[in-house]
Design a protein around this motif. Structure first.
Motif, short mmCIF file in Angstrom:
data_model
loop_
_atom_site.label_atom_id
_atom_site.label_comp_id
_atom_site.label_asym_id
_atom_site.label_seq_id
_atom_site.Cartn_x
_atom_site.Cartn_y
_atom_site.Cartn_z
N GLY A 105 21.32 -45.63 0.04
CA GLY A 105 21.99 -44.81 1.04
C GLY A 105 23.35 -45.36 1.43
O GLY A 105 23.47 -46.55 1.74
N GLN A 106 24.34 -44.51 1.38
CA GLN A 106 25.71 -44.89 1.72
C GLN A 106 26.10 -44.28 3.06
O GLN A 106 25.88 -43.10 3.30
CB GLN A 106 26.67 -44.42 0.63
N VAL A 107 26.68 -45.11 3.91
CA VAL A 107 27.15 -44.65 5.21
C VAL A 107 28.66 -44.41 5.13
O VAL A 107 29.30 -44.81 4.16
CB VAL A 107 26.81 -45.67 6.31
N PRO A 108 29.25 -43.77 6.14
CA PRO A 108 30.70 -43.52 6.11
C PRO A 108 31.50 -44.79 6.37
O PRO A 108 32.09 -44.98 7.44
CB PRO A 108 30.90 -42.47 7.20
N MET A 109 31.54 -45.64 5.35
CA MET A 109 32.26 -46.91 5.43
C MET A 109 33.63 -46.76 4.78
O MET A 109 33.73 -46.35 3.62
CB MET A 109 31.47 -48.01 4.72
N ALA A 133 26.77 -41.12 11.85
CA ALA A 133 26.40 -39.70 11.91
C ALA A 133 25.72 -39.22 10.64
O ALA A 133 24.91 -38.28 10.68
CB ALA A 133 27.65 -38.86 12.20
N VAL A 134 26.06 -39.83 9.48
CA VAL A 134 25.55 -39.34 8.20
C VAL A 134 25.27 -40.51 7.27
O VAL A 134 26.00 -41.52 7.27
CB VAL A 134 26.56 -38.40 7.51
N GLU A 135 24.22 -40.37 6.46
CA GLU A 135 23.93 -41.30 5.37
C GLU A 135 23.52 -40.46 4.15
O GLU A 135 22.79 -39.46 4.30
CB GLU A 135 22.79 -42.26 5.73
#
Length: 210
Positions: free
Chosen positions: A94-98, A200-202
Motif C-alpha cells: 500500500g502506497q500513501v500520498p508521499m 486520506a488515501v492508500e
C-alpha cells in the motif's frame, strides 16, 4: 510506436551512409554497400530492440508530458517490504500520498478534503506505485505486461459514498501513463475509518510482468 521505430531505423541507416562517405580505413570503401533500402526482418533481434526502445520511449514521454518523475523505493515505515515479486507477478504494498518533501493529504475525505482533493491524493499514491513497479522490473517499464488489480482505501466520514470516484484518481493516472491495454485493471474501492499516518488515501496494486 511505429513512428519511433521508423525514426530510429532511419537514423541507423543515415549513420551507415555517413560512414560510407568518410575517407580512410573507416570509410570510402568502394565495395561498401549502404543499406538504404534494406528492410529490418520482423521478429529479428534488431526489430525487437527497436520496438522495446520505442515503447519505453513512449512511456517515458508520457511521464515527461505529465511532469512526473517516478520515485525510488524508500525505507518502509513498518515490518514489510515495498514490493514482492513471485513468478510473473509483482505485489506492491500500500502506497500513501508521499511526496519528496513528506506526507501529503493528512485528514478525512468529506471533512478535511473534497472528493477532488481525494482524487489528487489517490493520484500521488499511483505515482508511488509506478515507482515501485519500475524498481521491481529493473527500471524498464516496458516489462510491465498488465496491471492486474488495484485496491484503494479512502479515509472518509461515514456518510461519504463517492469512495469509488476518489480512487479514479489512481486508476486514471495509471492508464494515462501505461495506456489502456496495459493499464486497465480490476479494482476495489473501500471506505475506512482511518489509515496509516492519518492519510486520506492508500492504494496497493498487483501487476503482471514479462
Amino acid at each position: 510506436m511505429a513512428t519511433a521505430v521508423a525514426n530510429f531505423a532511419q537514423l541507423f541507416n543515415n549513420a551507415i551512409l555517413t560512414r560510407a562517405s568518410l575517407p580512410g580505413k573507416h570509410g570510402g570503401n568502394k565495395g561498401f554497400r549502404p543499406c538504404r533500402h534494406r528492410q529490418i526482418a520482423p521478429h529479428s533481434p534488431i526489430d525487437r530492440s527497436l520496438k522495446e526502445y520505442a515503447m519505453t520511449t513512449e512511456i517515458e514521454e508520457r511521464l515527461a508530458a505529465l511532469g512526473i518523475e517516478l520515485p525510488s523505493p524508500g525505507k518502509p515505515g513498518a515490518n514489510y517490504v515495498p514490493f514482492v515479486v513471485t513468478g510473473n507477478l509483482v505485489f506492491v504494498s500500500g502506497q500513501v500520498p508521499m511526496a519528496p518533501d513528506g506526507v501529503k493529504f493528512v485528514g478525512k475525505v468529506g471533512k478535511d478534503f473534497s472528493m477532488e482533493e481525494g482524487q489528487q491524493a489517490a493520484r500521488l499514491c499511483a505515482i508511488n506505485i509506478l515507482g515501485m513497479l519500475k524498481a521491481a522490473v529493473g527500471g524498464d517499464l516496458d516489462k510491465i505486461a498488465r496491471i492486474v488489480k488495484v485496491v484503494g482505501f479512502v479515509n472518509a466520514v461515514p456518510d461519504f459514498t463517492d469512495v469509488h470516484k476518489v480512487i479514479n484518481g489512481a486508476s486514471d493516472l495509471i492508464t494515462d501513463v501505461l495506456g489502456d491495454h496495459v493499464g486497465k485493471h480490476s479494482r476495489s474501492a473501500i471506505g475506512m475509518g482511518t489509515l496509516p499516518l492519518g492519510v486520506a488515501v492508500e492504494v496497493e496494486a498487483v501487476a503482471e510482468i514479462l
